[in-house]
Scaffold this active site. Sequence first.
Site, mmCIF file in Angstrom:
data_model
loop_
_atom_site.group_PDB
_atom_site.id
_atom_site.type_symbol
_atom_site.label_atom_id
_atom_site.label_comp_id
_atom_site.label_asym_id
_atom_site.label_seq_id
_atom_site.Cartn_x
_atom_site.Cartn_y
_atom_site.Cartn_z
ATOM 1 N N PHE A 135 19.764 63.261 16.469
ATOM 2 C CA PHE A 135 19.049 62.043 16.854
ATOM 3 C C PHE A 135 18.614 61.337 15.579
ATOM 4 O O PHE A 135 17.861 61.885 14.788
ATOM 5 C CB PHE A 135 17.837 62.356 17.741
ATOM 6 C CG PHE A 135 17.189 61.100 18.251
ATOM 7 C CD1 PHE A 135 17.770 60.379 19.300
ATOM 8 C CD2 PHE A 135 16.032 60.597 17.662
ATOM 9 C CE1 PHE A 135 17.195 59.195 19.760
ATOM 10 C CE2 PHE A 135 15.450 59.417 18.118
ATOM 11 C CZ PHE A 135 16.038 58.719 19.162
ATOM 12 N N ASP A 220 18.321 63.732 7.122
ATOM 13 C CA ASP A 220 17.321 63.006 7.910
ATOM 14 C C ASP A 220 16.156 63.965 8.137
ATOM 15 O O ASP A 220 16.224 64.853 8.989
ATOM 16 C CB ASP A 220 17.966 62.567 9.234
ATOM 17 C CG ASP A 220 16.959 61.938 10.196
ATOM 18 O OD1 ASP A 220 15.751 62.070 9.969
ATOM 19 O OD2 ASP A 220 17.409 61.330 11.192
ATOM 20 N N LYS A 249 7.908 59.292 10.636
ATOM 21 C CA LYS A 249 6.964 60.065 11.461
ATOM 22 C C LYS A 249 5.659 60.494 10.768
ATOM 23 O O LYS A 249 4.708 59.748 10.750
ATOM 24 C CB LYS A 249 7.682 61.268 12.059
ATOM 25 C CG LYS A 249 8.659 60.860 13.185
ATOM 26 C CD LYS A 249 9.083 62.047 13.991
ATOM 27 C CE LYS A 249 10.099 61.685 15.086
ATOM 28 N NZ LYS A 249 9.502 61.085 16.269
HETATM 29 C C1 LIG Z 1 15.282 63.125 13.124
HETATM 30 C C2 LIG Z 1 14.914 61.740 13.582
HETATM 31 N N1 LIG Z 1 15.481 60.686 12.998
HETATM 32 C C3 LIG Z 1 15.166 59.427 13.354
HETATM 33 C C4 LIG Z 1 14.264 59.171 14.355
HETATM 34 C C5 LIG Z 1 13.942 57.755 14.741
HETATM 35 O O1 LIG Z 1 12.679 57.421 14.275
HETATM 36 P P1 LIG Z 1 11.943 56.112 14.825
HETATM 37 O O2 LIG Z 1 11.645 56.361 16.273
HETATM 38 O O3 LIG Z 1 10.712 55.992 13.970
HETATM 39 O O4 LIG Z 1 12.874 54.965 14.639
HETATM 40 C C6 LIG Z 1 13.651 60.254 15.011
HETATM 41 C C7 LIG Z 1 12.707 60.023 16.117
HETATM 42 O O5 LIG Z 1 12.473 60.855 16.943
HETATM 43 C C8 LIG Z 1 13.979 61.561 14.612
HETATM 44 O O6 LIG Z 1 13.432 62.637 15.206
#
Ligand SMILES: Cc1ncc(COP(=O)(O)O)c(C=O)c1O
Length: 395
Positions: A135, A220, A249
Amino acid sequence: MSNWQELEHKYFMSTVERVPVTLVKGQGARVWDEDGREYLDFVGGWAVNSLGHCHPQVAEAVAKQAQTLIQTSNQFYTTPQIRLAELLVQNSCLDKVFFCNSGAEANEGAVKLARRYGKLYLNGAYEVITAMNSFHGRTLAMVAASGQSKFQQPYLPLPVGFINVEYNNIEAIKSATSKETCAVMLEPVQGEGGVNLPDDDYLAAVRAWCDQMGILLILDEIQTGIGRTGTLFAYEQYGVEPDIMTLAKGLASGVPIGAILAKDKASVFTPGEHGSTFGGNPLACAAGYATLKFIIDNDIAGNAKKMGQYLATGLKGLRRKFQFITDVRGCGLLVAMEFSSDIAQAMVTACLDRGLLVNRLKPNALRFIPPLIIGKGEVDEALGILDKSLSSIAG
Ligand SMILES: Cc1ncc(COP(=O)(O)O)c(C=O)c1O
């Protein structure tokens, strides 16, 4: 149903199945609803409230900055931005930082950076290999990057340039690599996709492959970073260093912020090639600095490790008691509990009734992502509520 919830149905786009609670206040690991009812928060704003709700140091930094300077255009130097960038570089393996506003925006920027690198050094290579069940966010490109068809199908056709391959399978990455590949992008531990841990040698094998092919490794760490998994960044536990890393986050304990970090060799943007109006504004960066400084100075990652182990041990105890718990897995305070049937929603409700907020990860799994400052007493309280809730469901 409260008036607020009726108004929400009338005025708000329906993009999330809400829990029927209207939260009005938070402190530490606790939140309160509009009727004054208290809950222990093991959702933590989806792994965002790293220092809990309204941490005094963060609240003070935000209040002070709000009275000093909230936003300027990025044409000007501002001190909170530079202080936070320095702190991130001093405490990671990366050399340069770019700030934005969210996780998806950070990942978009990371992919743009990898494509620039591809144009400059890899004969125009532009494809990014990502994992199934990953994700990476909700923008169109990040939906294409995220290997989950439920997020992709409603929006076909998707932007090109992403290949989703099986997670934890180095051969799948090798076979997907071509002369068009500029990077591999992975979550060190998959969060939203199921709290899926990498095999011990997977990330090292991916790193070695990227080195061999001369392509970039993007990690990520939007969910795993800033202490969540028991070290400041998850990559530290797997003996690898990324070329590019994204954060969001937990970085500012609730104030929206995102960041792209890169090694010097991958830091190839030149003026005008990327940007963000609000990215790196003094308000968010002051919150980020206060959060990160507190986390580093007080070894909050160490607390996440300790409390994560304590929580996992307690959950494994419950697994021995309730046969329908099929798995407990995680890393630090990113923990999942899986069931033999689809009872996660019923568990969310049963826990809510007893004053505990938990996250439904999948129809048959819960995720626990509480603030990193929680103590044993709060974990014991959560385990007690989980025990009672599991009993009530077991009938
Ligand atoms: C690993 C990861 N990358 C990217 C995101 C996306 O982040 P945002 O909701 O701040 O765009 C999330 C959100 O849950 C995530 O867990």
